[in-house]
Design a protein around this motif. Structure first.
Motif, PDB file in Angstrom:
ATOM      1  N   ASP A 159       3.179   0.769   4.369  1.00  0.00           N
ATOM      2  CA  ASP A 159       2.865   2.155   4.026  1.00  0.00           C
ATOM      3  C   ASP A 159       1.599   2.207   3.162  1.00  0.00           C
ATOM      4  O   ASP A 159       1.571   1.621   2.071  1.00  0.00           O
ATOM      5  CB  ASP A 159       4.030   2.782   3.263  1.00  0.00           C
ATOM      6  N   PRO A 160       0.549   2.904   3.597  1.00  0.00           N
ATOM      7  CA  PRO A 160      -0.680   3.006   2.795  1.00  0.00           C
ATOM      8  C   PRO A 160      -0.456   3.642   1.427  1.00  0.00           C
ATOM      9  O   PRO A 160      -1.255   3.415   0.506  1.00  0.00           O
ATOM     10  CB  PRO A 160      -1.597   3.866   3.667  1.00  0.00           C
ATOM     11  N   LYS A 161       0.621   4.412   1.279  1.00  0.00           N
ATOM     12  CA  LYS A 161       0.893   5.043  -0.016  1.00  0.00           C
ATOM     13  C   LYS A 161       1.117   3.994  -1.100  1.00  0.00           C
ATOM     14  O   LYS A 161       0.770   4.215  -2.265  1.00  0.00           O
ATOM     15  CB  LYS A 161       2.131   5.936   0.099  1.00  0.00           C
ATOM     16  N   ALA A 166      -0.943   1.491  -6.147  1.00  0.00           N
ATOM     17  CA  ALA A 166      -1.525   0.355  -6.869  1.00  0.00           C
ATOM     18  C   ALA A 166      -2.925   0.679  -7.363  1.00  0.00           C
ATOM     19  O   ALA A 166      -3.307   0.283  -8.475  1.00  0.00           O
ATOM     20  CB  ALA A 166      -1.547  -0.875  -5.959  1.00  0.00           C
ATOM     21  N   ARG A 167      -3.680   1.417  -6.555  1.00  0.00           N
ATOM     22  CA  ARG A 167      -5.036   1.801  -6.970  1.00  0.00           C
ATOM     23  C   ARG A 167      -4.994   2.743  -8.166  1.00  0.00           C
ATOM     24  O   ARG A 167      -5.822   2.645  -9.087  1.00  0.00           O
ATOM     25  CB  ARG A 167      -5.768   2.478  -5.801  1.00  0.00           C
ATOM     26  N   PRO A 173      -9.527  -2.481  -4.890  1.00  0.00           N
ATOM     27  CA  PRO A 173      -9.079  -2.587  -3.488  1.00  0.00           C
ATOM     28  C   PRO A 173      -8.626  -3.998  -3.124  1.00  0.00           C
ATOM     29  O   PRO A 173      -7.612  -4.172  -2.434  1.00  0.00           O
ATOM     30  CB  PRO A 173     -10.321  -2.158  -2.707  1.00  0.00           C
ATOM     31  N   TRP A 174      -9.373  -5.010  -3.567  1.00  0.00           N
ATOM     32  CA  TRP A 174      -8.996  -6.380  -3.252  1.00  0.00           C
ATOM     33  C   TRP A 174      -7.679  -6.771  -3.925  1.00  0.00           C
ATOM     34  O   TRP A 174      -6.811  -7.406  -3.322  1.00  0.00           O
ATOM     35  CB  TRP A 174     -10.098  -7.342  -3.663  1.00  0.00           C
ATOM     36  N   ARG A 175      -7.526  -6.351  -5.191  1.00  0.00           N
ATOM     37  CA  ARG A 175      -6.300  -6.685  -5.916  1.00  0.00           C
ATOM     38  C   ARG A 175      -5.089  -5.984  -5.295  1.00  0.00           C
ATOM     39  O   ARG A 175      -4.008  -6.574  -5.176  1.00  0.00           O
ATOM     40  CB  ARG A 175      -6.455  -6.293  -7.386  1.00  0.00           C
ATOM     41  N   ARG A 179      -1.991  -8.047  -3.856  1.00  0.00           N
ATOM     42  CA  ARG A 179      -0.710  -7.938  -4.545  1.00  0.00           C
ATOM     43  C   ARG A 179       0.319  -7.092  -3.792  1.00  0.00           C
ATOM     44  O   ARG A 179       1.516  -7.259  -3.998  1.00  0.00           O
ATOM     45  CB  ARG A 179      -0.924  -7.341  -5.943  1.00  0.00           C
ATOM     46  N   VAL A 180      -0.163  -6.174  -2.945  1.00  0.00           N
ATOM     47  CA  VAL A 180       0.758  -5.250  -2.289  1.00  0.00           C
ATOM     48  C   VAL A 180       0.783  -5.467  -0.775  1.00  0.00           C
ATOM     49  O   VAL A 180       1.820  -5.796  -0.192  1.00  0.00           O
ATOM     50  CB  VAL A 180       0.392  -3.781  -2.610  1.00  0.00           C
ATOM     51  N   THR A 181      -0.384  -5.280  -0.137  1.00  0.00           N
ATOM     52  CA  THR A 181      -0.428  -5.276   1.323  1.00  0.00           C
ATOM     53  C   THR A 181      -0.096  -6.642   1.912  1.00  0.00           C
ATOM     54  O   THR A 181       0.759  -6.754   2.807  1.00  0.00           O
ATOM     55  CB  THR A 181      -1.817  -4.832   1.809  1.00  0.00           C
ATOM     56  N   LEU A 182      -0.761  -7.659   1.417  1.00  0.00           N
ATOM     57  CA  LEU A 182      -0.593  -8.989   2.010  1.00  0.00           C
ATOM     58  C   LEU A 182       0.831  -9.534   1.850  1.00  0.00           C
ATOM     59  O   LEU A 182       1.387 -10.070   2.817  1.00  0.00           O
ATOM     60  CB  LEU A 182      -1.614  -9.959   1.411  1.00  0.00           C
ATOM     61  N   PRO A 183       1.471  -9.404   0.673  1.00  0.00           N
ATOM     62  CA  PRO A 183       2.857  -9.879   0.589  1.00  0.00           C
ATOM     63  C   PRO A 183       3.813  -9.145   1.528  1.00  0.00           C
ATOM     64  O   PRO A 183       4.715  -9.766   2.099  1.00  0.00           O
ATOM     65  CB  PRO A 183       3.223  -9.622  -0.881  1.00  0.00           C
ATOM     66  N   LEU A 184       3.618  -7.827   1.704  1.00  0.00           N
ATOM     67  CA  LEU A 184       4.504  -7.062   2.574  1.00  0.00           C
ATOM     68  C   LEU A 184       4.283  -7.396   4.047  1.00  0.00           C
ATOM     69  O   LEU A 184       5.221  -7.385   4.838  1.00  0.00           O
ATOM     70  CB  LEU A 184       4.306  -5.565   2.344  1.00  0.00           C
ATOM     71  N   ALA A 185       3.041  -7.692   4.394  1.00  0.00           N
ATOM     72  CA  ALA A 185       2.729  -8.020   5.790  1.00  0.00           C
ATOM     73  C   ALA A 185       2.757  -9.517   6.060  1.00  0.00           C
ATOM     74  O   ALA A 185       2.662  -9.941   7.219  1.00  0.00           O
ATOM     75  CB  ALA A 185       1.345  -7.474   6.150  1.00  0.00           C
ATOM     76  N   GLY A 186       2.922 -10.298   5.000  1.00  0.00           N
ATOM     77  CA  GLY A 186       2.745 -11.744   5.112  1.00  0.00           C
ATOM     78  C   GLY A 186       3.684 -12.427   6.086  1.00  0.00           C
ATOM     79  O   GLY A 186       3.275 -13.319   6.836  1.00  0.00           O
ATOM     80  N   ARG A 187       4.942 -12.007   6.101  1.00  0.00           N
ATOM     81  CA  ARG A 187       5.916 -12.686   6.972  1.00  0.00           C
ATOM     82  C   ARG A 187       5.554 -12.482   8.438  1.00  0.00           C
ATOM     83  O   ARG A 187       5.616 -13.422   9.234  1.00  0.00           O
ATOM     84  CB  ARG A 187       7.316 -12.153   6.688  1.00  0.00           C
ATOM     85  N   SER A 188       5.176 -11.264   8.799  1.00  0.00           N
ATOM     86  CA  SER A 188       4.797 -10.991  10.192  1.00  0.00           C
ATOM     87  C   SER A 188       3.500 -11.695  10.547  1.00  0.00           C
ATOM     88  O   SER A 188       3.324 -12.163  11.678  1.00  0.00           O
ATOM     89  CB  SER A 188       4.657  -9.482  10.410  1.00  0.00           C
TER      90      SER A 188
END
Length: 260
Positions: A159-161, A166-167, A173-175, A179-188
């Motif tokens: 979810d982009p929200k 986090a912003r 943006p990188w942090r 910290r948010v996007t990559l861990p949530l998408a990491g398994r897939s």
């Protein structure tokens, strides 16, 4: 009415069973054809072991490159709308529909010493055709679309929200991505990476054209089949199949459980 629905379900199940049998049957036949002794001999064969080691190394290298350049591209395709986005996505998926010998010839022309790119790489000391980098290039060409597609779907599932929250809390943006996007998408993304690696391991058509020697496992199996017949190719084929089945099991464990 219930009887008709029951007959329909039986018919659908029968059709599905035919497809499952068609897929599983040849694999079981191959597994049962190799005796434990022949597998032990194949595992002890220096040529077989070298080909499997080369296959694992080059597939890992191709997957690492695909992750480094494909994951950022997948994020852009999933989250950003830019001119030519659909064209870029179509170009990334193009290797899926190209016959693999055609891909091998295209890579040979693009990366050969007489080409601009291949000549420049040769000047830098990097020989591609008939060398290990050629194997990596062929694997990358056929497997990168799998990783990009899987990573793209993984980013779309976040979810982009959550990133915007986090912003607002002060993350760059990188942090926020780290910290948010990559861990949530990491398994897939990891599952897509393993599938990409497995696709690299199974590649044959383009590799046999751009780099016949040194031999990866698929080329060695083909070489032994054409030179010595089926009995000589089966043990090495079973070993490679066992590697593929192991990877498949890992991918299934990483994928989320689907609820009916």
């Amino acid at each position: 009415m219930a009887r008709r629905a029951s007959l329909s379900q039986i018919a659908l199940a029968a059709l599905g069973a035919c497809l499952v049998l068609f897929i599983v049957g040849p694999l079981l036949r191959l597994l049962l054809m190799a005796s434990p002794g022949s597998l032990a001999d194949a595992a002890a064969d220096p040529e077989v072991r070298a080909s499997i080691a080369l296959t694992v190394f080059t597939a890992t290298a191709a997957t690492a490159i695909a992750i480094a350049v494909g994951v950022p591209l997948a994020f852009l395709l999933a989250r950003r709308d830019f001119p030519g986005r659909r064209l870029v996505q179509g170009l990334i998926e193009l290797p899926v529909v190209i016959p693999h010998p055609v891909a091998g010839i295209a890579l040979l022309l693009f990366l050969g010493r007489r080409s601009v790119v291949g000549g420049a790489l040769a000047e830098l000391g990097l020989e591609v055709v008939s060398h290990v980098p050629g194997i990596v290039a062929a694997m990358l060409f056929v497997s990168a679309p799998i990783l990009v597609s899987g990573a793209q779907e993984a980013f779309r599932g976040v979810d982009p929200k959550l990133e915007r929250v986090a912003r607002t809390l002060g993350d760059s943006p990188w942090r926020a991505f780290r910290r948010v996007t990559l861990p949530l998408a990491g398994r897939s993304i990891l599952a897509a990476s393993i599938l990409s690696w497995a696709r690299s391991v199974s590649e044959f058509g383009s590799i046999v054209i751009i780099t016949y020697n040194p031999k990866v496992a698929s080329v060695l199996i083909f070489d032994r089949f054409t030179a010595f017949g089926l009995s000589a190719a089966v043990p090495a084929a079973v070993l490679l199949l066992l590697v593929a089945l192991t990877v498949f099991a890992v991918v299934r464990l990483l994928q989320p459980v689907e609820r009916a």
